[in-house]
Write a protein that holds these residues in place. Structure first.
Motif, mmCIF file in Angstrom:
data_model
loop_
_atom_site.group_PDB
_atom_site.id
_atom_site.type_symbol
_atom_site.label_atom_id
_atom_site.label_comp_id
_atom_site.label_asym_id
_atom_site.label_seq_id
_atom_site.Cartn_x
_atom_site.Cartn_y
_atom_site.Cartn_z
ATOM 1 N N LEU A 268 52.792 -19.226 64.928
ATOM 2 C CA LEU A 268 51.729 -20.232 64.988
ATOM 3 C C LEU A 268 50.439 -19.610 65.490
ATOM 4 C CD1 LEU A 268 50.975 -23.257 64.711
ATOM 5 C CD2 LEU A 268 51.589 -23.512 67.120
ATOM 6 N N SER B 167 48.149 -19.234 62.214
ATOM 7 C CA SER B 167 47.394 -20.485 62.211
ATOM 8 C C SER B 167 46.025 -20.355 62.860
ATOM 9 C CB SER B 167 48.188 -21.581 62.927
ATOM 10 O OG SER B 167 49.438 -21.777 62.314
ATOM 11 N N ALA C 32 43.150 -21.435 60.493
ATOM 12 C CA ALA C 32 43.059 -22.885 60.284
ATOM 13 C C ALA C 32 42.621 -23.602 61.563
ATOM 14 C CB ALA C 32 44.407 -23.422 59.813
ATOM 15 N N VAL D 199 45.314 -22.683 55.613
ATOM 16 C CA VAL D 199 46.550 -23.477 55.540
ATOM 17 C C VAL D 199 47.621 -22.736 54.745
ATOM 18 C CG1 VAL D 199 47.544 -25.619 54.625
ATOM 19 C CG2 VAL D 199 45.359 -25.678 55.830
ATOM 20 N N VAL E 298 50.694 -19.315 55.951
ATOM 21 C CA VAL E 298 52.117 -19.353 56.335
ATOM 22 C C VAL E 298 53.003 -19.081 55.123
ATOM 23 C CG1 VAL E 298 53.968 -20.773 57.287
ATOM 24 C CG2 VAL E 298 51.672 -20.897 58.273
ATOM 25 N N THR F 8 56.630 -24.147 61.380
ATOM 26 C CA THR F 8 55.330 -23.651 61.851
ATOM 27 C C THR F 8 54.189 -24.327 61.113
ATOM 28 O OG1 THR F 8 56.331 -21.494 62.359
ATOM 29 C CG2 THR F 8 53.939 -21.566 62.178
ATOM 30 N N LEU F 9 54.364 -24.499 59.793
ATOM 31 C CA LEU F 9 53.336 -25.154 58.992
ATOM 32 C C LEU F 9 53.112 -26.589 59.453
ATOM 33 C CD1 LEU F 9 51.493 -24.935 56.437
ATOM 34 C CD2 LEU F 9 53.402 -25.879 55.141
ATOM 35 N N MET G 13 51.257 -26.614 62.785
ATOM 36 C CA MET G 13 49.856 -26.291 62.563
ATOM 37 C C MET G 13 49.108 -27.503 62.019
ATOM 38 S SD MET G 13 48.196 -23.623 59.863
ATOM 39 C CE MET G 13 48.653 -24.728 58.542
ATOM 40 N N LEU H 198 45.988 -29.126 63.966
ATOM 41 C CA LEU H 198 44.697 -29.029 63.286
ATOM 42 C C LEU H 198 44.119 -30.414 63.018
ATOM 43 C CD1 LEU H 198 42.461 -27.571 61.704
ATOM 44 C CD2 LEU H 198 44.010 -27.456 59.741
ATOM 45 N N THR I 240 44.638 -14.012 61.118
ATOM 46 C CA THR I 240 45.436 -14.597 60.036
ATOM 47 C C THR I 240 45.318 -13.737 58.785
ATOM 48 O OG1 THR I 240 45.197 -16.848 60.881
ATOM 49 C CG2 THR I 240 45.702 -16.615 58.551
#
Length: 607
Positions: free
Chosen positions: A30, A34, A37, A232, A235, A253-254, A257, A261, A317
């Protein structure tokens, strides 16, 4: 010296068996994947306000419904990329989805867009981080380029040390940023609920009519706010970096995030409206908001510090996703093979270095003012968004597994939405994004040419292992000599161990010089014939090449002709520039010839 410095900067080499230990947990992932994002909340709302302020402060209330629309798009993207993670667990995201379902050309468009987008991510993030620092310390504004370059260099070195080490370090500022923004939002909400708000300017009445407002302007503001959604996709590109079960951890994790966010983005937009924040060129919205809520005290400077950090770390990222995507393209022979090689610390070092170099180049070219790149940066990721959703639609229609209608509907909504955003970007910001029509075809052309080259080389080098056997050939070895030295003796010893057909060639500029050489050679008598050539124009290469052509004419077609160049290796690196210039010249002239082989015999000096 260079090796010692390398060990200090990036650490000792790691064994290939340690690769499993380099995988990321959800919480480290993360932080690493992330950061781009999450950092966008620092400028997403600001991008919306900068468009709306054209119509005056009264139009700023539109930032709330526009932020809600951006939030809805975020939800669609999160659900869509969750489908991609579970169906393409090897990573590659939009590139793999588009290539498999829409065809190679669409895959290359997606891959090329993402590669360029990651370079822009690093440049824009470094520039935005510098803005946060100079907002707090205006005296540093003239050093913005240097600050950005230092931070890009630091991130490059950190990632060269390995993804696990970089994740362990970067987790702290990422979670500090989340905590600081959440604290600011809670404090602002408390002030709002208790009626203690002291707005910077009187906030415009919500829902008030704004004369002259147009749909075009609102769409432009919406597309600007969508810059908060970049990153976004990271990941889904980097699933191989997760600990097992990788797809499950990546999907979790997505989702984390997306929740964080969305909460921060809508919270900042609402607070900016309530506090009457008006965008300006000298101070960011986050800076104005923190100042209005906490005053210019310790908390304000803490928020500015962690905001600057997260904006810099947003580039990380890209440092995680770019090398993996480059590896996949290189595996498919669309990028140089060097991107497939893991470095000493098990990361794809060449991808990391190339990303750092090109992003630093953008900072220098734009003098640290990369805000004009944000629309290009955003459209660079919305093109892969659209292609990935379209690819998943094609996949569901083709395979029709059980329960396929719901994911098909999600991807359809995602495709239509991101396509609309892409078109909005093109129409509302064409002056800033027209370059996409130049660099994307150029990138795809380069991909195609690289692939054609590798395919042609593979075809030319391929042999039939049943019929194509090595054939024995004779060998003629030519040794260019400048005198009688231990270097020449060493070279002759090596040459005579390979073949009896050895000849030494000396090129002199006058008869006296040639006669002395012939006499000394006869006295030495190394068992190798010396041929002396006179150069009337003081050139070494002309007589040597003419002699080589003569040797080839006398040698049978089955013989090798080898030019064996004596060369000594100096003890200290700076001594090298004082020697070996003739040997370099000979190699430079002969390397392009197909009919000779060039070999260097080194002799190491002790002084």
């Amino acid at each position: 010296m260079v090796s010692k410095m390398k060990r200090i900067l990036i650490g000792p080499p790691m064994k290939s068996t340690e690769l499993a230990d380099e995988k990321l947990t959800k919480f480290k992932a993360l932080a690493v994947l992330s950061s781009d994002a999450l950092s966008s909340v620092a400028y997403g709302t600001e991008q919306i306000l900068m468009v709306l302020i054209i119509m005056g402060a009264a139009a700023l209330w539109y930032s709330i419904p526009i932020s809600v629309a951006v939030l809805a798009l975020l939800l669609i993207l999160i659900l869509s990329y969750r489908q991609i993670i579970h169906n393409y667990p090897s990573g590659g995201g939009a590139y793999m989805v588009a290539k498999e379902n829409l065809g190679l050309s669409f895959g290359l468009v997606a891959g090329g867009s993402l590669l360029v987008d990651y370079i822009l991510t690093v440049a824009v993030s470094a520039s935005a981080g510098t803005d946060a620092i100079t907002s707090a310390f205006p005296a540093l504004h003239e050093h913005r380029v240097l600050i950005a370059l230092v931070m890009i260099s630091a991130l490059t070195l950190l990632n060269l040390r390995g993804i696990t080490e970089s994740a362990s370090i970067l987790a702290y500022p990422v979670y500090l940023f989340i905590g600081a923004i959440m604290l600011m939002m809670v404090s602002g909400a408390v002030q709002a609920l208790t009626g203690q708000i002291e707005p910077v300017t009187a906030p415009p009445a919500y829902g008030a009519a704004v004369p002259g407002i147009t749909l075009f302007l609102l769409l432009k503001a919406f597309s600007s706010g969508c810059s908060a959604l970049t990153g976004v996709e990271a990941v889904s590109n980097a699933i191989p970096n997760f600990k097992a079960p990788a797809p499950r951890n990546a999907a979790a994790t997505l989702m984390m995030m997306g929740v964080i966010l969305g909460t921060m983005f809508i919270g900042i937009s609402v607070l900016a409206y309530l506090y009457g924040i008006v965008p300006n060129r000298t101070e960011t919205v986050i800076s104005q908001l923190a100042n209005a809520i906490f005053g210019r005290g310790a908390m304000y400077y803490f928020i500015q510090a962690v905001t600057a950090l997260i904006l810099f770390l947003a580039a990380n990222t890209a440092f995680s996703a770019f090398p993996l995507l480059a590896f996949m393209l290189a595996k498919d022979k669309f990028m140089p093979r060097m991107f497939k090689v893991r470095g000493d610390r098990l990361g794809f070092s060449n991808g990391i270095i190339i990303l750092g170099f090109f992003s630093a180049l953008l900072i220098v070219l734009f003098n640290g003012h990369t805000e004009n790149l944000i629309p290009l940066y955003a459209i660079g990721v919305f093109i892969p968004f659209t292609l990935s959703q379209a690819g998943m639609m094609r996949k569901w229609l083709r395979e029709k597994p059980k329960g396929w209608t719901l994911p098909f509907a999600i991807n359809t909504v995602g495709m239509l939405t991101t396509l609309c955003i892409t078109l909005i970007f093109l129409f509302t910001k064409f002056a800033q994004v027209w370059m996409v029509f130049l660099f994307l075809p150029a990138v795809i052309y380069v991909f195609r040419k690289i692939n054609q080259h590798y395919t042609a080389i593979a075809e030319e080098l391929r042999i039939d292992i049943h019929t194509d056997k090595p054939c024995k050939k004779g060998s003629t070895v030519v040794i260019p000599v400048a005198g009688i030295t231990r270097v020449v003796r060493n070279s002759i010893s090596y040459a005579t161990s390979l073949t009896d057909n050895v000849v030494a060639v000396y090129i002199g500029f006058d008869e006296e010089e040639i006669a002395k050489m012939e006499q000394k050679w006869a006295e030495w008598n190394p068992g190798v014939r010396l041929i002396c050539l006179r150069s009337r124009y003081r050139s070494i290469m002309r007589p040597l090449i003419k002699f080589i052509d003569t040797i080839e004419w006398k040698t049978s077609a089955t013989d090798h002709v080898t030019i064996l160049i004596p060369q000594f290796v100096t003890k200290r690196w700076w001594h090298y520039v004082l020697h070996n210039q003739t040997s370099l010249l000979i190699r430079a002239y002969l390397i392009a010839r197909k009919d000779v082989t060039i070999t260097t015999v080194p002799y190491h000096l002790n002084k």
